[in-house]
Design an enzyme around this catalytic site. Sequence first.
Site, short mmCIF file in Angstrom:
data_model
loop_
_atom_site.label_atom_id
_atom_site.label_comp_id
_atom_site.label_asym_id
_atom_site.label_seq_id
_atom_site.Cartn_x
_atom_site.Cartn_y
_atom_site.Cartn_z
N ASP A 75 -0.91 4.30 1.35
CA ASP A 75 -0.52 4.01 2.73
C ASP A 75 0.79 3.22 2.74
O ASP A 75 1.11 2.48 1.80
CB ASP A 75 -1.62 3.27 3.48
CG ASP A 75 -1.95 1.90 2.92
OD1 ASP A 75 -1.96 1.76 1.68
OD2 ASP A 75 -2.21 0.97 3.71
N GLU A 140 -4.10 -0.75 2.01
CA GLU A 140 -3.50 -1.97 1.49
C GLU A 140 -2.54 -2.59 2.49
O GLU A 140 -2.48 -3.80 2.64
CB GLU A 140 -2.76 -1.68 0.17
CG GLU A 140 -2.50 -2.92 -0.68
CD GLU A 140 -1.21 -3.64 -0.32
OE1 GLU A 140 -1.01 -4.78 -0.80
OE2 GLU A 140 -0.38 -3.09 0.42
#
Length: 402
Positions: A75, A140
């Site tokens: 991500d 994250e």
Amino acid sequence: MTLTDPAQTLAALIRCPSVTPEDGGALATLGRMLGELGFCNDFVTFSEPGTADVDNLYARLGANGPHLMFAGHTDVVPVGDAKAWSRDPFAADIADGFMYGRGAVDMKGGIACFVSALARLIARRGAPGGSVSLLITGDEEGPSINGTEKLLAYAAGKGERWDAAVVGEPTNPDAMGDMIKIGRRGSLSGTLTVEGVQGHAAYPHLADNPLRGLVTLMDGLLDPPLDAGNARFPPTNLEFTSIDTGNLATNVIPARTTARFNIRFNDIWTAQSLGDELRARLERAARQTRLRPGREPVRYEVAFDPRSSPSFLTRDEALIEALSAAVREATGRTPALSTTGGTSDARFIKDYCPVVEFGLVGQTMHMVDERVALTDLESLTGIYELFLERWFDQRSSAAGAG
């Protein structure tokens, strides 16, 4: 796609618009690469009320022997104003020796280099003498609730055990080989609310300005310093990040004010002991009258975020030296062993095995025109390949000696 070429593997990942918490096809793309190398892939989605569902990937190559984990995230943060970019942030364009794209540095580049390092090692001498796993999350850059922490527990619940881990975050400040992270400071956030009495600014004796009380309490928290640091960690640091009264009038003393703060702390403290110290400081400061002559003690409340992050230090010298030696051989530089910077998913991994962090140069992470030098991609791939070879050979030699 040629998996031994990190530029090609990175381009494929950048072209997946995986702005957290969306996956954008990034994990499937990575899974196909790993499948070509012989990995078994386990795609897992985690959920929790109040948060977005998040896709994750746990992939393993090998079934026995020493087990090395590589951890990271696909991500990425939002691009911001796309018009401010000189190139499409998801096109992976190359210009003047750089590849542009969101996630190029943080941290699709690290993942791409590890995949290419494995591909090169397998092509040169076969699969490592043990097991390699990739633990990759899509959470994250988000709240970190449905990502690494849950994926670790999920894998461990299925019997997975690891001997060491590398997190591919961008750790180098200026050049490849600058820095290996061997620990991280902890993080504790809090909210301080001070109660006063609203009134007219021209008649302060009829009111009680909570901002005077807040300044008094802030001074008590900031002075003296919490500690001087130690051999491995810098001093603990408290920063106030916002002050809010909700007051738009300049002639009105507000009834209440709130301040928020964050502390990055070293291993002298735990979240509990640090909270106890801050509460004691606030109690002492509340009785100070320099800014509030003739007043009762400051009326306040302090609340700490329950999702604090602990500090930790990795003491696996064999792991640290294997990575340091690979960096020295590939770059000619001796990396600093550091605990600086913010938190990372290593804070979850350290509960399962020793963990270090090493990746690309982080100067453009989260910025407009995030980019990575193609020479840095080659350098990191070479370092990871040398490290893989050294670490598994080291473990094999130790097992043989035993």
